[in-house]
Design a protein around this motif. Sequence first.
Motif, mmCIF file in Angstrom:
data_model
loop_
_atom_site.group_PDB
_atom_site.id
_atom_site.type_symbol
_atom_site.label_atom_id
_atom_site.label_comp_id
_atom_site.label_asym_id
_atom_site.label_seq_id
_atom_site.Cartn_x
_atom_site.Cartn_y
_atom_site.Cartn_z
ATOM 1 N N LEU A 238 37.165 41.580 35.191
ATOM 2 C CA LEU A 238 38.414 41.419 34.456
ATOM 3 C C LEU A 238 38.607 39.975 34.014
ATOM 4 O O LEU A 238 39.447 39.680 33.169
ATOM 5 C CB LEU A 238 39.600 41.852 35.319
ATOM 6 C CG LEU A 238 39.687 43.332 35.712
ATOM 7 C CD1 LEU A 238 40.826 43.543 36.702
ATOM 8 C CD2 LEU A 238 39.873 44.214 34.489
ATOM 9 N N ARG B 176 38.496 44.963 30.557
ATOM 10 C CA ARG B 176 39.721 45.203 29.779
ATOM 11 C C ARG B 176 39.407 45.685 28.362
ATOM 12 O O ARG B 176 40.237 46.336 27.721
ATOM 13 C CB ARG B 176 40.569 43.934 29.718
ATOM 14 C CG ARG B 176 41.176 43.552 31.063
ATOM 15 C CD ARG B 176 42.238 42.480 30.907
ATOM 16 N NE ARG B 176 42.655 41.979 32.215
ATOM 17 C CZ ARG B 176 43.526 42.567 33.008
ATOM 18 N NH1 ARG B 176 44.065 43.714 32.626
ATOM 19 N NH2 ARG B 176 43.839 42.044 34.175
ATOM 20 N N ALA C 47 39.864 49.419 28.190
ATOM 21 C CA ALA C 47 41.142 50.025 28.586
ATOM 22 C C ALA C 47 41.609 51.006 27.512
ATOM 23 O O ALA C 47 41.238 50.896 26.341
ATOM 24 C CB ALA C 47 42.177 48.936 28.814
ATOM 25 N N HIS D 105 45.983 46.992 27.619
ATOM 26 C CA HIS D 105 44.709 46.787 28.343
ATOM 27 C C HIS D 105 44.880 46.973 29.856
ATOM 28 O O HIS D 105 44.353 46.210 30.658
ATOM 29 C CB HIS D 105 44.144 45.395 28.059
ATOM 30 C CG HIS D 105 43.906 45.143 26.599
ATOM 31 N ND1 HIS D 105 42.911 45.768 25.885
ATOM 32 C CD2 HIS D 105 44.563 44.352 25.707
ATOM 33 C CE1 HIS D 105 42.941 45.371 24.620
ATOM 34 N NE2 HIS D 105 43.945 44.518 24.470
ATOM 35 N N CYS E 8 44.278 48.177 33.472
ATOM 36 C CA CYS E 8 43.069 48.564 34.215
ATOM 37 C C CYS E 8 43.371 48.887 35.673
ATOM 38 O O CYS E 8 42.442 49.122 36.460
ATOM 39 C CB CYS E 8 42.028 47.442 34.148
ATOM 40 S SG CYS E 8 41.285 47.223 32.525
ATOM 41 N N MET F 107 41.931 49.463 40.850
ATOM 42 C CA MET F 107 41.315 49.502 39.524
ATOM 43 C C MET F 107 41.027 50.956 39.138
ATOM 44 O O MET F 107 40.435 51.712 39.911
ATOM 45 C CB MET F 107 40.039 48.666 39.503
ATOM 46 C CG MET F 107 40.325 47.169 39.584
ATOM 47 S SD MET F 107 38.832 46.141 39.626
ATOM 48 C CE MET F 107 38.158 46.450 37.989
ATOM 49 N N PRO G 141 38.560 52.908 32.504
ATOM 50 C CA PRO G 141 38.009 51.706 31.867
ATOM 51 C C PRO G 141 36.697 51.252 32.504
ATOM 52 O O PRO G 141 35.765 50.858 31.806
ATOM 53 C CB PRO G 141 39.112 50.663 32.063
ATOM 54 C CG PRO G 141 40.352 51.438 32.307
ATOM 55 C CD PRO G 141 39.913 52.668 33.041
#
Length: 261
Positions: A8, A39, A42, A47, A49, A62, A66
């Motif tokens: 990320l 991201r 996403a 975005h 996640c 998480m 994604p």
Amino acid sequence: MKFTVLTLFPDIVKVFFENSIMAKAVEKEIIAYDLVNIRDFALDKHHTCDDGTYGGGAGQLMMPEPLSKALDSVNARKKYVIYVTPSGKQLTQKVAEELSHKDELVFICGRYEGIDQRIIDSYVDAEISIGDYVMSSGEVAVTVIIDTVYRLIDGVISPESLEEESFCDGLLEYPQYTHPEEWNGMKVPSVLLSGNHEKIRKWRLKKRLMKTLLNRPDLICSARQNGQLSQEAEKMIEEICEQSFEKKMKKHRSKKAAKTN
């Protein structure tokens, strides 16, 4: 070898690849890398996640969508995928050596409370921990693993530099010195200035054994079980233990004498 990192926060890992020995290895094309921003995969305009966990509990997890898309983008199912987590197998020099023989390693950097178990079940080949503690950054942990692995690749570091490192044969490394010969009243051990390579070898072996016995006695036990200790090393261990016992007894007698007086 190629390292692919799913994260990320790619900027955290990017710095690692752009500096020091790693930068030179990349320049020489010994090492290649790819940083994938999770991201970018996403499903919403924010975005997102991460989300809350089923069953309750603190923290975010998480999300699988994604992350799975990010993994598919690098064809992860046909590669060796590592998820770095405190609940994984402990990183050791042996593990690093095994990983150094892979053509490509794909790393998943966890954040928050980790990643959805279904990603682990579907993609991950190995879960690895860098120690018995918890960090907020999977990125930092991933760079630790990559650093232990890439330096073992042919052409990155000279073979001579790897021969007597800590853990290479079950022992910690001996103390080392450089110029000046005397600093702050402390001198380099005379044996290292003697030019007698056999004496230097024995001195270094004894110092390795002393340091390992003091800091990591468990390594001595493992080395014995694996047949890594020579008869010379075993004899030195006996001498070190005898000297340590005599030193303790002398200290005890001195304390007893002081109390008597």
